[in-house]
Design a protein around this motif. Structure first.
Motif, PDB file in Angstrom:
ATOM      1  N   THR A 121       0.828  -1.208   0.000  1.00  0.00           N
ATOM      2  CA  THR A 121       0.000   0.000   0.000  1.00  0.00           C
ATOM      3  C   THR A 121       0.861   1.256   0.000  1.00  0.00           C
ATOM      4  N   ALA A 122       0.567   2.168  -0.908  1.00  0.00           N
ATOM      5  CA  ALA A 122       1.236   3.474  -0.914  1.00  0.00           C
ATOM      6  C   ALA A 122       0.610   4.344   0.186  1.00  0.00           C
ATOM      7  N   PRO A 123       1.315   5.374   0.653  1.00  0.00           N
ATOM      8  CA  PRO A 123       0.845   6.174   1.796  1.00  0.00           C
ATOM      9  C   PRO A 123      -0.485   6.886   1.545  1.00  0.00           C
ATOM     10  N   ILE A 124      -1.285   6.961   2.596  1.00  0.00           N
ATOM     11  CA  ILE A 124      -2.578   7.648   2.541  1.00  0.00           C
ATOM     12  C   ILE A 124      -2.596   8.817   3.527  1.00  0.00           C
ATOM     13  N   ASN A 125      -3.533   9.724   3.313  1.00  0.00           N
ATOM     14  CA  ASN A 125      -3.840  10.778   4.274  1.00  0.00           C
ATOM     15  C   ASN A 125      -5.119  10.339   4.977  1.00  0.00           C
ATOM     16  N   GLY A 281      15.425   5.154   6.463  1.00  0.00           N
ATOM     17  CA  GLY A 281      14.580   5.220   5.276  1.00  0.00           C
ATOM     18  C   GLY A 281      14.394   3.908   4.545  1.00  0.00           C
ATOM     19  N   LYS A 282      14.903   2.804   5.112  1.00  0.00           N
ATOM     20  CA  LYS A 282      14.745   1.499   4.467  1.00  0.00           C
ATOM     21  C   LYS A 282      13.679   0.653   5.149  1.00  0.00           C
ATOM     22  N   GLY A 283      13.011   1.228   6.130  1.00  0.00           N
ATOM     23  CA  GLY A 283      12.054   0.463   6.920  1.00  0.00           C
ATOM     24  C   GLY A 283      10.796   0.088   6.160  1.00  0.00           C
ATOM     25  N   VAL A 284      10.197  -1.033   6.601  1.00  0.00           N
ATOM     26  CA  VAL A 284       8.968  -1.540   6.001  1.00  0.00           C
ATOM     27  C   VAL A 284       7.954  -1.809   7.104  1.00  0.00           C
ATOM     28  N   ASN A 285       6.721  -1.459   6.840  1.00  0.00           N
ATOM     29  CA  ASN A 285       5.623  -1.750   7.752  1.00  0.00           C
ATOM     30  C   ASN A 285       4.925  -3.020   7.275  1.00  0.00           C
ATOM     31  N   THR A 295       2.356  -5.194   3.059  1.00  0.00           N
ATOM     32  CA  THR A 295       3.468  -4.356   3.501  1.00  0.00           C
ATOM     33  C   THR A 295       3.256  -2.933   2.990  1.00  0.00           C
ATOM     34  N   SER A 296       4.039  -2.007   3.521  1.00  0.00           N
ATOM     35  CA  SER A 296       3.989  -0.617   3.055  1.00  0.00           C
ATOM     36  C   SER A 296       5.297   0.060   3.427  1.00  0.00           C
ATOM     37  N   PRO A 297       5.614   1.194   2.789  1.00  0.00           N
ATOM     38  CA  PRO A 297       6.797   1.958   3.218  1.00  0.00           C
ATOM     39  C   PRO A 297       6.549   2.545   4.598  1.00  0.00           C
ATOM     40  N   ASP A 298       7.633   2.960   5.271  1.00  0.00           N
ATOM     41  CA  ASP A 298       7.485   3.428   6.657  1.00  0.00           C
ATOM     42  C   ASP A 298       7.310   4.939   6.750  1.00  0.00           C
ATOM     43  N   HIS A 299       6.785   5.567   5.690  1.00  0.00           N
ATOM     44  CA  HIS A 299       6.611   7.028   5.702  1.00  0.00           C
ATOM     45  C   HIS A 299       5.225   7.409   5.206  1.00  0.00           C
ATOM     46  N   GLY A 300       4.923   8.688   5.259  1.00  0.00           N
ATOM     47  CA  GLY A 300       3.612   9.174   4.866  1.00  0.00           C
ATOM     48  C   GLY A 300       3.568   9.773   3.473  1.00  0.00           C
ATOM     49  N   THR A 301       2.580  10.644   3.247  1.00  0.00           N
ATOM     50  CA  THR A 301       2.327  11.197   1.916  1.00  0.00           C
ATOM     51  C   THR A 301       3.351  12.245   1.487  1.00  0.00           C
ATOM     52  N   ALA A 302       4.068  12.815   2.452  1.00  0.00           N
ATOM     53  CA  ALA A 302       5.131  13.809   2.173  1.00  0.00           C
ATOM     54  C   ALA A 302       4.637  14.912   1.242  1.00  0.00           C
TER      55      ALA A 302
END
Length: 348
Positions: A121-125, A281-285, A295-302
């Motif tokens: 999943t890509a980041p959501i708001n 910056g390499k973390g995974v959720n 899984t998803s990246p460990d950051h938000g919508t930026a």
């Protein structure tokens, strides 16, 4: 799995005004990614064409009407909607939030129906997706309900794995949420996922204290003495290797985390601040505890850099690779269990 077959990775587009589209396109711009998986993006070909032109990323994809028509070895885009979407990078937009939800719902249904193997999943708001029809704090809660499982947020980077007793809970409510039942449930989920999804036969798990210095024997709060310690003893009596509670302020700085296969933090920031500091910056959720893999990246919508072409796609790419690896580990584990059961039935 035959060599010609690739893991089918479903991808939800995330917030249309965020960096999700950019990190997806950058990840699969490298044609070598198709040697590892078949990506299936749930969105709209016109929208992807707009992003492709905007970011000047030369990438080819195959538009399909539904996930049953996936073409292996191609970048597939499932046309979830036909509406025109006006993108305004970096802005909150509740109208576009509806398309974020449509993408997630379509990808989740495809996952449940086995049309795809995993979901990234890509980041959501979270603010722009709320409605009467969709009322969830985030991906994890939605997926847990759809798959009727007990989910747990597990942050992963190489051998560093950090889970949470409580995730999106206000600080003032944390202590009352942490019960013996909750601790036992979360430990069981992490213990099972370490065996099933990470090939660890006898997991060692550390639990961080709820209060500063784990309560200092009750001087700074009673929860560690009255809830955590007795529960840890109870779990150990069953043969599960769980240790703690450890004082959170020194646990990561002393590198004690390296002695364990996973660490369970009491609350969100207690676990995610050190994790993100160490993972660079390499973390995974990874959502542990579900019947399917997400899984998803460990950051938000930026929003602050959305549309500028500056987004780092490392975490998203790692989420894709983690998804593939976990799928393979789980498949091997399930095959092993199935073979053992067959051997036992033959002996009877």
């Amino acid at each position: 799995m035959k060599k010609a077959e690739k893991v089918r990775i479903g991808i939800s587009i995330g917030d249309l005004n965020g960096i999700g589209s950019e990190i997806i396109l950058k990840t699969f711009h490298d044609a070598r990614m198709l040697e590892f998986c078949t990506p299936v993006i749930f969105a709209n070909t016109k929208l992807l064409s707009f992003y492709k032109k905007h970011f000047k990323i030369n990438i080819n994809f195959q538009g399909i009407d539904n996930a049953s028509k996936i073409i292996d070895g191609k970048i597939n885009v499932v046309n979830v909607w036909k509406d025109n979407t006006k993108i305004n990078f970096g802005k909150e937009d509740k109208f576009l939030g509806k398309f974020t939800v449509k993408s997630l719902e379509a990808a989740t249904n495809a996952l449940i129906n086995k049309e795809i193997d995993t979901l990234v999943t890509a980041p959501i708001n979270k603010n722009v997706i709320q409605s009467k029809e969709f009322n969830f704090p985030g991906h994890t809660d939605y997926l847990a309900q759809k798959m009727k499982g007990d989910s747990l947020m597990l942050m992963v980077c190489d051998k560093l794995r950090v889970g949470l007793l409580t995730d999106h809970v206000a600080v003032k409510d944390i202590a009352e949420k942490i019960t013996s039942e909750l601790i036992q449930k979360k430990v069981a989920i992490i213990h099972d996922t370490l065996k099933t999804d990470f090939r660890i036969q006898k997991p060692k798990i550390a639990i961080l204290g709820i209060n500063p210095h784990s309560g200092d024997n009750g001087v700074i709060g009673k929860e560690d003495e009255e809830v955590l310690k007795p529960t840890i003893l109870k779990i150990n009596e069953r043969g599960t290797l769980v240790y703690g509670p450890y004082a959170a302020d020194s646990f990561f700085g002393t590198k004690n985390y390296k002695n364990f296969d996973a660490v369970i933090a009491a609350y969100h920031d207690q676990g995610l601040i050190p994790f993100k500091t160490l993972s660079f910056g390499k973390g995974v959720n990874f959502t542990a505890g579900l019947s399917e893999i997400r899984t998803s990246p460990d950051h938000g919508t930026a929003y602050e850099i959305a549309g500028k072409g500056e987004a780092d796609y490392t975490s998203f790419k790692e989420a894709v690779f983690s998804s593939i690896e976990i799928f393979k580990c789980r498949s091997e584990y399930n095959s092993l269990i199935e073979n053992q059961l067959q051997k036992q039935s033959k002996k009877l």
